[in-house]
Design an enzyme around this catalytic site. Structure first.
Site, short mmCIF file in Angstrom:
data_model
loop_
_atom_site.label_atom_id
_atom_site.label_comp_id
_atom_site.label_asym_id
_atom_site.label_seq_id
_atom_site.Cartn_x
_atom_site.Cartn_y
_atom_site.Cartn_z
N HIS A 233 0.86 -1.19 0.00
CA HIS A 233 0.00 0.00 0.00
C HIS A 233 0.89 1.24 0.00
CE1 HIS A 233 -2.86 3.02 1.27
NE2 HIS A 233 -3.84 2.15 1.06
N CYS A 271 -3.78 2.73 -4.51
CA CYS A 271 -4.71 3.49 -3.68
C CYS A 271 -4.72 4.94 -4.16
CB CYS A 271 -4.30 3.41 -2.21
SG CYS A 271 -5.37 4.41 -1.17
N HIS A 298 -7.75 0.45 -4.48
CA HIS A 298 -8.61 1.28 -3.63
C HIS A 298 -8.96 2.51 -4.44
CE1 HIS A 298 -6.49 -0.04 0.40
NE2 HIS A 298 -7.12 -1.03 -0.19
N ASP A 346 -12.94 3.02 -1.45
CA ASP A 346 -12.18 3.35 -0.26
C ASP A 346 -12.80 4.59 0.36
OD1 ASP A 346 -10.24 2.95 1.55
OD2 ASP A 346 -8.64 3.92 0.40
N HIS A 347 -13.08 4.49 1.61
CA HIS A 347 -13.65 5.60 2.37
C HIS A 347 -14.98 6.07 1.78
CE1 HIS A 347 -9.39 6.60 3.97
NE2 HIS A 347 -9.74 5.36 4.16
N TYR A 363 -15.20 4.90 7.13
CA TYR A 363 -15.60 3.50 7.32
C TYR A 363 -17.10 3.36 7.56
CZ TYR A 363 -10.79 2.87 6.75
OH TYR A 363 -9.56 2.88 6.17
N SER A 543 -2.50 0.71 -43.24
CA SER A 543 -1.20 0.88 -42.60
C SER A 543 -0.67 2.29 -42.90
CB SER A 543 -0.22 -0.15 -43.17
OG SER A 543 1.11 0.26 -42.98
N1 LIG Z 1 2.16 -5.11 -36.97
C1 LIG Z 1 2.12 -3.88 -37.36
O1 LIG Z 1 2.88 -3.02 -36.93
C2 LIG Z 1 1.10 -3.51 -38.36
C3 LIG Z 1 1.05 -2.19 -38.79
C4 LIG Z 1 0.11 -1.83 -39.71
C5 LIG Z 1 -0.77 -2.75 -40.19
N2 LIG Z 1 -0.72 -4.04 -39.77
C6 LIG Z 1 -1.71 -4.96 -40.35
O2 LIG Z 1 -2.48 -5.55 -39.33
C7 LIG Z 1 -2.92 -6.85 -39.73
C8 LIG Z 1 -2.57 -7.87 -38.65
O3 LIG Z 1 -1.17 -7.85 -38.47
P1 LIG Z 1 -0.38 -8.71 -37.40
O4 LIG Z 1 0.84 -7.95 -37.12
O5 LIG Z 1 -1.25 -9.12 -36.30
O6 LIG Z 1 0.03 -9.97 -38.29
P2 LIG Z 1 0.30 -11.49 -37.93
O7 LIG Z 1 1.24 -12.00 -38.95
O8 LIG Z 1 0.62 -11.67 -36.50
O9 LIG Z 1 -1.14 -12.11 -38.19
C9 LIG Z 1 -1.65 -12.35 -39.45
C10 LIG Z 1 -2.51 -13.60 -39.36
O10 LIG Z 1 -3.08 -13.80 -40.65
C11 LIG Z 1 -3.04 -15.19 -40.92
N3 LIG Z 1 -3.03 -15.40 -42.39
C12 LIG Z 1 -1.97 -15.24 -43.22
N4 LIG Z 1 -2.34 -15.56 -44.47
C13 LIG Z 1 -3.65 -15.91 -44.41
C14 LIG Z 1 -4.58 -16.35 -45.36
N5 LIG Z 1 -4.24 -16.49 -46.65
N6 LIG Z 1 -5.83 -16.64 -44.97
C15 LIG Z 1 -6.18 -16.52 -43.68
N7 LIG Z 1 -5.34 -16.12 -42.73
C16 LIG Z 1 -4.09 -15.82 -43.09
C17 LIG Z 1 -1.78 -15.67 -40.29
O11 LIG Z 1 -1.81 -17.07 -40.05
C18 LIG Z 1 -1.74 -14.85 -39.02
O12 LIG Z 1 -2.35 -15.53 -37.95
C19 LIG Z 1 -2.24 -7.10 -41.06
O13 LIG Z 1 -3.10 -6.75 -42.12
C20 LIG Z 1 -1.09 -6.14 -41.07
O14 LIG Z 1 -0.64 -5.80 -42.33
C21 LIG Z 1 0.19 -4.43 -38.88
#
Ligand SMILES: NC(=O)c1ccc[n+]([C@@H]2O[C@H](COP(=O)([O-])OP(=O)(O)OC[C@H]3O[C@@H](n4cnc5c(N)ncnc54)[C@H](O)[C@@H]3O)[C@@H](O)[C@H]2O)c1
Length: 660
Positions: A233, A271, A298, A346-347, A363, A543
């Site tokens: 705490h 807390c 808390h 808390d209180h 309390y 992205s």
């Molecule tokens: N990681 C980053 O910094 C970032 C930044 C911008 C955008 N993103 C985008 O976010 C999304 C998720 O990214 P992440 O980092 O979690 O990626 P990751 O690689 O951890 O996960 C991608 C998942 O997609 C599955 N996958 C791949 N090919 C597939 C297919 N043909 N059919 C079905 N599933 C398929 C994979 O098995 C995996 O589980 C992606 O589109 C990625 O481009 C990521």
């Protein structure tokens, strides 16, 4: 939030029945009959547990197993007391009680100078009045050198107060300061207090800290073995008083303990009232930094009236401490852990409803009842903002880094999620892990976003189980080294294979297709269901590379730019069908697809490219997957009902900053 309440045992003015009727599930109690330093026997723990169970609740948190002064001082029979402490921990763990609150404050557990500060409505609250404490310290306790601990202004006011107050009023201040907690330690007299202060002569702040870390490192192996969570705490108030050292008042104190005692089981009671006793503290930053080591909470609030004088707020939600933001962080942490954290109001004010009871502000029943209701309302409202409860969601790539955590968040908010992934086994394992956390509304489906017939099969399976599809999240995607050109720029000396001219077209096409066509095909399959149903929502994954091409990742950037454009196209196209289409543009998160670009092989050191990313991110850090939760739920919820075609950056400012 697991709703907790501190119960002081059979002598408490508030009964277990009343506590239950307040909505409490988790009672916070102790073996008050045991003297500080004694072993807590299993039979007595079980008896108290049974008492609480009989009233329909569980005793899950101990507040406190007090630390004997000789352990704090590391003097006298402290080794025996540490062994006793360990035995008590073992006995508690044997009974299934594993969250232990304690403090390392010398002599006094907490300090208030007025137990009944009257508010305009006639209710009373606890108050810490800097001038009253100074008056007591300088003129009643007559501690040597006390005056220098107070500003000249406070000293002058204390002098005036001492000469103007009646003897009775002065005694009331002293009694308030020396009062023990209900059911715990006895109230002290001034001579007894002086004697106790003397035991700390020569114990510096540094020494007390070292004694704390030594004690914790001695009990740490046991805590790690039995899964016991120690929750220290914070000091109350969080600064030295009466010349006593303080070791747990600021973020720096928290940080040092984490460094010196390297186990997450050795954590904190968060807390807000104690931390809020420092006008400069930022409780939100402290919670965010130490979230994973917070084992017990808390929640209360304070109001500053003058200088360092503060009183408890009439409302748990308003005052110096930003309780709404803290509740958001608590919910986020609970989702990350997959389990609730015990929070006790808390209180609370002493109100008319308590007039027949032998209790005081802090309390009371009424004040804490109101406090708990406020906290419960706040949690409910926050959990139902950006509401996805009851929605049927299809998430592709749901076994990946970002979408797995997002899936967990959506499930925790009451959605049902079809976990689609190319890696069927990983999807299955993931759903089993979720089920172990009580998140059972999932189906794991192996599906390929580039194969329409596999998506159609998935669609049929989902419709068979849940009968509708409300939301599609297009998470499958990512980069691949084969779709990149190794050289950032081409010069005359660059080997051609590393330039645009050496691009592996198979790799380029793979990345481009996976991201763009892998978003388009699921939209074709699942949005049709939404159109037939009368509406729905889509969340695509774009992205930063869509706005500003990143060097090297030629295929990825082009595909993500296509997704941005396609999001607007489809939003327009499907608007009359009541299907909204939006996208998130995450900044940089360390995940499987970019790890090799951002981190060296040791997985800690930034690559030159990783360094560039951080220096172009105004927030100077990589994102955490949980940073996407709020944005995703908002875009998918009815709160965004007039928003479509939008791509929302969640990037720590990356896209806004030119780098200059
Ligand atoms: N990681 C980053 O910094 C970032 C930044 C911008 C955008 N993103 C985008 O976010 C999304 C998720 O990214 P992440 O980092 O979690 O990626 P990751 O690689 O951890 O996960 C991608 C998942 O997609 C599955 N996958 C791949 N090919 C597939 C297919 N043909 N059919 C079905 N599933 C398929 C994979 O098995 C995996 O589980 C992606 O589109 C990625 O481009 C990521």
């Amino acid at each position: 939030m697991k709703q907790g309440w501190r119960w002081y045992g059979t002598n408490d003015a508030i009964s277990l029945k009343e506590i239950r009727q307040a909505g409490v599930t988790d009672v916070v109690a102790a073996l008050y009959e045991r003297k500080c330093g004694e072993v807590w026997p299993v039979e007595e723990i079980k008896a108290r547990q049974a008492e609480v169970k009989k009233a329909g609740m569980d005793w899950t948190v101990v507040e406190s197993v007090p630390v004997h002064e000789s352990i704090k001082l590391r003097k006298g029979p402290y080794k025996k007391f540490i062994e006793n402490y360990k035995q008590s921990l073992k006995n508690l763990a044997e009974c299934g009680i594993k969250v232990i609150c304690y403090n390392f404050m010398p002599v006094l557990d907490w300090t208030r100078s007025n137990l009944a500060k009257e508010l305009p409505d006639g209710s009373t609250v606890l108050q810490y009045d800097d001038v009253e404490v100074a008056m007591f310290d300088i003129y009643m306790l007559k501690r040597e050198g006390a005056a220098k601990d107070y500003s000249k202004e406070v000293q002058a006011k204390a002098k005036k107060k001492f000469s103007s107050l009646s003897e009775k009023a002065k005694q009331k201040v002293a009694d308030s300061i020396l009062l023990g907690l209900p059911g715990t330690v006895d109230n002290l007299t001034i001579p007894q207090f002086r004697d106790l202060l003397k035991t700390y002569t020569g114990i510096t702040d540094r020494k007390l800290r070292d004694n704390l870390y030594k004690f914790l490192n001695e009990i740490r192996p046991l805590c790690d073995e039995l899964g016991i969570k120690m929750a220290i705490h914070p000091d109350d108030p969080p600064r030295p008083i009466f010349g006593l050292p303080r070791v747990m008042s600021t973020a720096a104190d928290f940080r040092e303990m984490c460094e010196k005692v390297p186990s997450d089981n050795i954590g904190f009671t968060f807390c807000t009232g104690s931390l809020g006793g420092n006008p400069e503290s930022n409780e939100v930053e402290i919670f965010a930094e130490f979230a994973k080591r917070i084992h017990f909470v808390h929640f209360r609030n304070v109001v500053y009236t003058e200088g360092r004088t503060f009183r408890e707020s009439e409302c748990h939600l308003s005052g110096k401490v930003d309780l709404p933001r803290l509740m958001q962080l608590l919910i986020k942490e609970e989702i990350r852990r997959g389990e609730g954290i015990v929070v006790r109001p808390d209180h609370g004010r002493y109100m008319e409803i308590d007039k027949f009871r032998d209790c005081y502000a802090g309390y009371s029943y009424g004040g804490r009842l109101v406090g708990l209701a406020e906290l419960r309302g706040l949690e409910y409202a926050l959990r139902h903002t950006n509401d996805v409860a009851g929605k049927i969601i299809v998430c592709t790539g749901a076994a990946g880094v970002l979408c797995s955590t997002m899936t967990e968040d959506l499930l925790a908010h009451g959605a049902k999620v079809a976990v689609l992934d190319l890696r069927g086994d990983v999807a299955k394992d993931f759903c089993a892990k979720l089920a172990a956390k009580g998140l059972t509304e999932t189906i794991a489906i192996e599906a390929n976003v580039l194969d329409k017939s596999s998506l159609e099969k998935a669609r049929d399976q989902i419709l068979k189980k849940w009968g509708r599809i409300d939301i599609l999240i297009n998470g499958a995607g990512g980069n691949h080294p084969k779709g990149t050109c190794p050289a950032e720029q081409m010069t005359k000396d660059t080997p051609l294979a590393d330039t645009f001219f050496g691009l592996d077209m198979e790799g380029f096409t793979f990345v481009n297709k996976l991201n763009f066509i892998g978003t388009l095909l699921p939209c074709q399959v699942f949005c049709k269901v939404m159109c037939d149903q009368g509406g729905g929502a889509v969340l695509n994954f774009c992205s930063m590379a869509a706005y500003q091409p990143l060097t090297k990742v030629a295929a990825y950037g082009a595909a993500k730019a296509s997704i941005l454009n396609f999001t607007q196209f489809l939003a327009t196209h499907l608007a009359p069908m009541n299907v909204r289409v939006n996208a998130l543009a995450p900044g940089f998160f360390i995940t499987n697809q970019n790890r090799f670009l951002m981190l060296e092989k040791d997985e800690k050191t930034l690559t030159p490219r990783g360094n560039k990313v951080i220096s172009k991110t105004p927030m100077r850090k990589f994102g955490d997957p949980s940073d996407l939760f709020g944005a995703a739920r908002f875009l998918l919820s009815d709160e965004a009902s007039f928003i479509t075609g939008v791509t929302l950056p969640v990037d720590g400012g990356f896209v806004s900053y030119s780098g200059v």
